[in-house]
Design a protein around this motif. Structure first.
Motif, short mmCIF file in Angstrom:
data_model
loop_
_atom_site.label_atom_id
_atom_site.label_comp_id
_atom_site.label_asym_id
_atom_site.label_seq_id
_atom_site.Cartn_x
_atom_site.Cartn_y
_atom_site.Cartn_z
N LYS A 112 84.09 -42.98 40.11
CA LYS A 112 83.95 -43.77 38.89
C LYS A 112 84.53 -42.97 37.73
N PRO A 113 84.98 -43.65 36.69
CA PRO A 113 85.50 -42.92 35.53
C PRO A 113 84.39 -42.15 34.82
N LEU A 114 84.78 -41.09 34.15
CA LEU A 114 83.88 -40.30 33.31
C LEU A 114 84.26 -40.53 31.86
N PHE A 115 83.29 -40.89 31.05
CA PHE A 115 83.51 -41.04 29.62
C PHE A 115 82.80 -39.88 28.93
N HIS A 116 83.60 -38.99 28.35
CA HIS A 116 83.05 -37.77 27.75
C HIS A 116 83.44 -37.69 26.29
N GLN A 117 82.43 -37.80 25.41
CA GLN A 117 82.63 -37.67 23.98
C GLN A 117 83.79 -38.54 23.48
N GLY A 118 83.77 -39.78 23.94
CA GLY A 118 84.75 -40.75 23.47
C GLY A 118 86.07 -40.75 24.21
N SER A 119 86.23 -39.89 25.21
CA SER A 119 87.47 -39.84 25.96
C SER A 119 87.24 -40.29 27.40
N LEU A 120 88.21 -41.00 27.96
CA LEU A 120 88.16 -41.46 29.34
C LEU A 120 88.84 -40.45 30.25
N ILE A 121 88.13 -40.04 31.30
CA ILE A 121 88.71 -39.18 32.34
C ILE A 121 88.53 -39.92 33.66
N ASP A 122 89.63 -40.26 34.31
CA ASP A 122 89.57 -41.06 35.54
C ASP A 122 90.45 -40.42 36.61
N GLY A 123 90.12 -40.76 37.85
CA GLY A 123 90.90 -40.25 38.98
C GLY A 123 90.83 -38.75 39.11
N ILE A 124 89.63 -38.19 38.91
CA ILE A 124 89.46 -36.74 38.99
C ILE A 124 89.60 -36.28 40.44
N GLN A 125 90.37 -35.24 40.66
CA GLN A 125 90.50 -34.60 41.97
C GLN A 125 90.48 -33.09 41.75
N VAL A 126 89.54 -32.42 42.38
CA VAL A 126 89.44 -30.97 42.19
C VAL A 126 89.27 -30.28 43.54
N ARG A 127 89.61 -29.00 43.56
CA ARG A 127 89.45 -28.17 44.75
C ARG A 127 88.63 -26.93 44.39
N PHE A 128 87.60 -26.67 45.20
CA PHE A 128 86.72 -25.53 45.00
C PHE A 128 87.05 -24.42 45.99
#
Length: 420
Positions: free
Chosen positions: A280-296
């Motif tokens: 799902k999208p992340l809405f952080h302090q008025g900004s849209l962050i979508d399609g997050i992909q990370v590697r740990f």
């Protein structure tokens, strides 16, 4: 992000005013469970005044000695980013943060009412947003530690606003959108039933049973698999699962989040491996962050991408040394009422209760055995991450499976987003 017009809006025999009063009563009686003689500090937007007046009345009826409300306003927040001078974006109201920390240290309860425009700052300079966020996080850290350590009873609820409603229901006229958002809030908060307090007691019993099962199993790790996800989340040494109503360190049993559908615990900040994609999208302090992909690798995000808002994501990850590690992992069934509603609220309080999620940043030490008296380094050694941020983002769906891992053996926990 436009939902279907076929969404079955919850209906109720209660009037809007009655439901508003029920939300206020539940937030005080179940959310805070405020104690006689206790002070209460509320933060909220200006449009929440009708709800705040009811909360204040119920708090005094319950024995509160003083209710103080600190108001916020989207337009004045926006004015800072439009007209503020370059050297002012690293400034925070430390005097106010110190006062809140002192109040919490003296036993005051805390209530936050969310409901601002989720994309308020979408056209503003991401660097300015990041600098303000870092300054605020640093200033409010002593106050936030009282909350993350669960020293006090606290609660978060939501108030529908026209700007938020139009973001969630862009295909509806303003008055219909506002009504639809209020109905969603009332339904998810379980105040549109005959006896909301009893309904919350029953729901808490279910969440407590799930947490108890997970505590009995004492898994070493969780393994998430699905599209774009193959992630192993090691759990902190001496971790504890929690969910629903919990007893704060001041002895008061409260429901921090209304609504809530999660059970959650503290992951080990150095034992997270693999890849994960947001669902799902992340809405952080008025900004849209979508399609997050990370590697740990070894608990740290070493590679991060997003289809939208990648620059904002990278600035979050640069907040401090702990921002690239996680401080929370939470399990939520896909069949949760918020998920089944079909609404993307664009608000973490609701969206995190529609899907399993992880949180970048600060850990909740309350989800660990015997944390009292341990230094920051000792907590980190047991796996509790330390950071000035705590940002939840969703990684669960009906296409995600989860196994508990114990001594190298896997035990099915969730299949297709549902508890086994």
């Amino acid at each position: 992000m436009i939902i279907s017009r076929d969404y079955p809006m919850p209906t109720s025999s209660f009037t809007h005013e009655q439901l508003l009063d029920r939300l206020a009563e539940v937030s005080v009686r179940t959310g805070l469970n405020i104690s006689p003689g206790q002070q209460l500090i509320i933060t909220a937007g200006l449009e929440a005044v009708p709800l705040i007046r009811r909360i204040t009345a119920h708090a005094y009826k319950a024995g509160a000695s003083l209710v103080t409300t600190l108001y916020q306003d989207d337009e004045t927040t926006l004015a800072r980013f439009i007209h503020g001078h370059e050297d002012g974006f690293d400034t925070a109201a430390g005097w106010l943060a110190n006062g809140m920390a002192e109040a919490f240290g003296n036993g005051a309860a805390r209530m936050a009412i969310t409901g601002g425009n989720p994309t308020l700052l979408k056209d503003q300079n991401p660097d300015h947003i990041s600098r303000v966020s870092r300054a605020n996080s640093a200033a409010y850290r002593p106050a936030m530690e009282r909350i993350t350590n669960f020293d006090i009873n606290w609660n978060i609820i939501a108030c529908a606003t026209p700007a938020w409603a139009q973001q969630v229901f862009p295909d509806l006229p303003e008055d219909e959108a506002l009504k639809a958002l209020w109905n969603g809030i009332f339904h998810a908060s379980r105040v549109d039933v005959a006896d909301p307090v009893s309904a919350w007691a029953a729901h808490n019993k279910t969440l407590h049973a799930r947490a108890a099962m997970l505590n009995d199993r004492r898994f070493d790790a969780l393994h998430f698999t699905g599209p774009g996800t193959d992630l192993t989340v090691g759990l902190a040494d001496g971790h504890l699962w929690a969910g629903g109503a919990e007893e704060a360190r001041n002895g008061v049993v409260c429901n921090p989040n209304i609504p809530t559908e999660e059970v959650f615990t503290t992951p080990h900040c150095a034992r997270v491996e693999g890849t994960v994609s947001s669902t799902k999208p992340l809405f952080h302090q008025g900004s849209l962050i979508d399609g997050i992909q990370v590697r740990f690798e070894k608990g740290r995000i070493v590679e991060a991408h997003a289809s939208k808002g990648e620059n904002v994501l990278n600035r979050i990850l640069e907040s401090d040394a702990g921002a690239r590690r996680i401080g929370e992992v939470a399990l939520v069934p896909h069949s949760s009422p918020i998920s089944q509603s079909g609404i993307l609220y664009q608000n973490t309080l609701f969206d995190e209760n529609a899907a399993c999620h992880i949180a970048l940043g600060q850990a909740y030490t309350k989800c660990m055995t015997d944390p009292d008296g341990l230094s920051e380094d000792e907590l980190i050694a047991r796996g509790a991450n330390h950071s000035i941020i705590h940002i939840d983002w969703m990684i669960g769906s009906d296409r995600i499976d989860i196994d508990g891992v114990k001594d190298g053996q896997k035990v099915p926990l969730m299949r297709s987003g549902e508890w086994v």
